[in-house]
Structures are given as C-alpha cells and as structure tokens.
Design a protein around this motif. Structure first.
Motif, PDB file in Angstrom:
ATOM      1  N   TYR A 155      38.415  33.400  39.108  1.00 41.04           N
ATOM      2  CA  TYR A 155      38.153  33.917  40.453  1.00 41.04           C
ATOM      3  C   TYR A 155      36.668  33.967  40.765  1.00 41.04           C
ATOM      4  O   TYR A 155      35.837  34.208  39.893  1.00 41.04           O
ATOM      5  CB  TYR A 155      38.779  35.305  40.610  1.00 41.04           C
ATOM      6  CG  TYR A 155      40.270  35.233  40.547  1.00 41.04           C
ATOM      7  CD1 TYR A 155      41.011  34.875  41.665  1.00 41.04           C
ATOM      8  CD2 TYR A 155      40.933  35.465  39.358  1.00 41.04           C
ATOM      9  CE1 TYR A 155      42.385  34.764  41.599  1.00 41.04           C
ATOM     10  CE2 TYR A 155      42.315  35.358  39.281  1.00 41.04           C
ATOM     11  CZ  TYR A 155      43.032  35.006  40.399  1.00 41.04           C
ATOM     12  OH  TYR A 155      44.393  34.883  40.330  1.00 41.04           O
ATOM     13  N   ASP A 156      36.359  33.749  42.046  1.00 43.80           N
ATOM     14  CA  ASP A 156      34.980  33.803  42.508  1.00 43.80           C
ATOM     15  C   ASP A 156      34.543  35.251  42.711  1.00 43.80           C
ATOM     16  O   ASP A 156      35.360  36.169  42.679  1.00 43.80           O
ATOM     17  CB  ASP A 156      34.841  33.025  43.818  1.00 43.80           C
ATOM     18  CG  ASP A 156      34.965  31.528  43.601  1.00 43.80           C
ATOM     19  OD1 ASP A 156      34.569  31.039  42.528  1.00 43.80           O
ATOM     20  OD2 ASP A 156      35.460  30.843  44.514  1.00 43.80           O
ATOM     21  N   ASN A 157      33.274  35.430  42.964  1.00 43.97           N
ATOM     22  CA  ASN A 157      32.717  36.748  43.219  1.00 43.97           C
ATOM     23  C   ASN A 157      32.970  37.105  44.683  1.00 43.97           C
ATOM     24  O   ASN A 157      32.263  36.649  45.572  1.00 43.97           O
ATOM     25  CB  ASN A 157      31.217  36.757  42.906  1.00 43.97           C
ATOM     26  CG  ASN A 157      30.661  38.152  42.862  1.00 43.97           C
ATOM     27  OD1 ASN A 157      31.401  39.134  42.887  1.00 43.97           O
ATOM     28  ND2 ASN A 157      29.350  38.251  42.794  1.00 43.97           N
ATOM     29  N   VAL A 158      34.011  37.888  44.924  1.00 44.31           N
ATOM     30  CA  VAL A 158      34.432  38.251  46.275  1.00 44.31           C
ATOM     31  C   VAL A 158      34.325  39.767  46.419  1.00 44.31           C
ATOM     32  O   VAL A 158      34.854  40.507  45.576  1.00 44.31           O
ATOM     33  CB  VAL A 158      35.890  37.802  46.530  1.00 44.31           C
ATOM     34  CG1 VAL A 158      36.364  38.222  47.899  1.00 44.31           C
ATOM     35  CG2 VAL A 158      36.031  36.298  46.339  1.00 44.31           C
ATOM     36  N   PRO A 159      33.662  40.280  47.459  1.00 42.85           N
ATOM     37  CA  PRO A 159      33.578  41.733  47.655  1.00 42.85           C
ATOM     38  C   PRO A 159      34.973  42.346  47.791  1.00 42.85           C
ATOM     39  O   PRO A 159      35.875  41.737  48.355  1.00 42.85           O
ATOM     40  CB  PRO A 159      32.797  41.884  48.959  1.00 42.85           C
ATOM     41  CG  PRO A 159      32.103  40.582  49.158  1.00 42.85           C
ATOM     42  CD  PRO A 159      32.944  39.540  48.493  1.00 42.85           C
ATOM     43  N   ASN A 160      35.151  43.532  47.236  1.00 44.49           N
ATOM     44  CA  ASN A 160      36.426  44.251  47.285  1.00 44.49           C
ATOM     45  C   ASN A 160      37.576  43.402  46.755  1.00 44.49           C
ATOM     46  O   ASN A 160      38.669  43.385  47.301  1.00 44.49           O
ATOM     47  CB  ASN A 160      36.731  44.719  48.709  1.00 44.49           C
ATOM     48  CG  ASN A 160      35.645  45.602  49.261  1.00 44.49           C
ATOM     49  OD1 ASN A 160      35.174  46.513  48.578  1.00 44.49           O
ATOM     50  ND2 ASN A 160      35.212  45.323  50.480  1.00 44.49           N
ATOM     51  N   PHE A 161      37.314  42.708  45.659  1.00 45.77           N
ATOM     52  CA  PHE A 161      38.285  41.800  45.069  1.00 45.77           C
ATOM     53  C   PHE A 161      39.540  42.545  44.646  1.00 45.77           C
ATOM     54  O   PHE A 161      39.483  43.552  43.967  1.00 45.77           O
ATOM     55  CB  PHE A 161      37.660  41.104  43.858  1.00 45.77           C
ATOM     56  CG  PHE A 161      38.605  40.193  43.134  1.00 45.77           C
ATOM     57  CD1 PHE A 161      38.832  38.915  43.606  1.00 45.77           C
ATOM     58  CD2 PHE A 161      39.243  40.605  41.990  1.00 45.77           C
ATOM     59  CE1 PHE A 161      39.694  38.063  42.936  1.00 45.77           C
ATOM     60  CE2 PHE A 161      40.100  39.767  41.315  1.00 45.77           C
ATOM     61  CZ  PHE A 161      40.331  38.489  41.785  1.00 45.77           C
ATOM     62  N   GLY A 186      32.540  33.165  39.479  1.00 43.60           N
ATOM     63  CA  GLY A 186      31.888  32.079  40.195  1.00 43.60           C
ATOM     64  C   GLY A 186      30.934  31.245  39.372  1.00 43.60           C
ATOM     65  O   GLY A 186      30.316  30.315  39.891  1.00 43.60           O
ATOM     66  N   TRP A 214      40.124  31.118  47.135  1.00 41.46           N
ATOM     67  CA  TRP A 214      39.552  32.267  46.431  1.00 41.46           C
ATOM     68  C   TRP A 214      39.987  32.361  44.966  1.00 41.46           C
ATOM     69  O   TRP A 214      39.553  33.229  44.245  1.00 41.46           O
ATOM     70  CB  TRP A 214      39.865  33.578  47.164  1.00 41.46           C
ATOM     71  CG  TRP A 214      41.330  33.852  47.325  1.00 41.46           C
ATOM     72  CD1 TRP A 214      42.150  34.462  46.418  1.00 41.46           C
ATOM     73  CD2 TRP A 214      42.133  33.546  48.452  1.00 41.46           C
ATOM     74  NE1 TRP A 214      43.418  34.536  46.912  1.00 41.46           N
ATOM     75  CE2 TRP A 214      43.439  33.981  48.174  1.00 41.46           C
ATOM     76  CE3 TRP A 214      41.876  32.934  49.679  1.00 41.46           C
ATOM     77  CZ2 TRP A 214      44.492  33.832  49.065  1.00 41.46           C
ATOM     78  CZ3 TRP A 214      42.928  32.783  50.561  1.00 41.46           C
ATOM     79  CH2 TRP A 214      44.206  33.232  50.257  1.00 41.46           C
TER      80      TRP A 214
END
Length: 167
Positions: free
Chosen positions: A87-93, A134, A15
């Motif tokens: 960092y990638d596009n992660v929900p609730n990062f 991302g 991640w």
C-alpha cells in the motif's frame, strides 16, 4: 520450484500500491534470476498494470489470473513464496485486512507497507516484514531478504499462521 514467486491477491485498485510493486519487481529482476510475479484478481488498474509491465519488459515474468472464485485462492496461495501488500502512503489509511489474514492463515511470509492497521496486525520480524509505504526500494529489499533467507521465510509464515489461529 526453481522460480521465486511474489504474489498479490486482491482487487486491482490504484491505492493498493501496485505501481510500487511493479517498481520493486523491476529492481528484483535486475538483481535476481528466476523470479516471477503472480497477480490474483481484477480491477480498473489491470490494463495500466499490464502496460507498465510490458513497457519494462517484465510482462513475460508475470502471471495474471483475473478474477477467481474464493475456492481457488488456497491453491494459488500455495504457489506463492512471499505475499505482498504494498500500500501507498495515504492519509487516514484504512482498508479491510482480509487479504493479510488469508496470507497469514496460509502460512505465507508477508511483506507489507507499514500503514494503518497493518502495523498492529504484522509484527515486523515476527509475523512478517514491514516496509516504508510507497517505497519500491524498501519493498524490494524486504522481498530480497526473504528470497535468500529461506529459514526466515519459514519462521515468519509459521508464526503468522499461529497468530491467526490463536486470535
């Protein structure tokens, strides 16, 4: 001194956007000579990261330090021209922004994903540059901007350091 060094410091976890960093590095290598990638840290993504770089013919332009003592980090940061947090596009990062504060304290210009609390720590164009999470193209374009604009690199690094010292 003739080589532009892009640096990442941290645990090598999926991640952290390391595949995006490799994609961006490939773009940069096609367009710019004398660029290298410094990866400081270790983790479960190390072997796949090395294999990916080797498959693209970029392994020889990359330096892996593995895990290092915290006392060694300042010297390694001094060898970096631009620090990244891709960092990638992660929900609730959410993550610990320690690496960002270390980069800033070292007076480094930073290119980081516009994700989570990074958007409130880094002020785009003032204390660093933010890119689309991302997106290798966005990451590469922002790094390339700093490669050719030395005065912007110095300004961002100076203001980032000042921010950390004041806050």
């Amino acid at each position: 001194p003739d080589v532009f060094t892009i640096g990442f410091v941290g645990t090598l976890k999926p991640w952290h956007g390391l595949s995006t960093l490799v994609d961006a590095f490939e773009i940069l290598c096609r367009e710019h000579a004398n660029v290298r990638l410094l990866i400081v840290g270790d983790g479960r993504a190390r072997s796949s990261l090395k294999a990916d770089l080797a498959a693209r013919g970029l392994y020889h332009l990359t330096c892996f330090t593995g895990a290092v003592n915290h006392s060694e980090i300042p010297a390694l940061l001094q060898s970096i021209d631009v620090a990244v947090a891709p960092y990638d596009n992660v929900p609730n990062f959410y993550f610990s922004p320690l690496k960002i504060y270390e980069y800033m304290a070292a007076g480094l210009p930073i290119v980081a994903s516009s994700a989570g609390q990074l958007q409130s720590i880094i002020r785009h164009g003032e204390t660093g540059l933010l890119c689309k999470p991302g997106s290798a193209t966005s990451l590469a374009n922002n790094i390339a901007k700093l490669m050719v604009q030395q005065s912007l690199r110095r300004k961002l690094g100076r203001k980032a350091r000042r921010y950390v010292l004041q806050h």
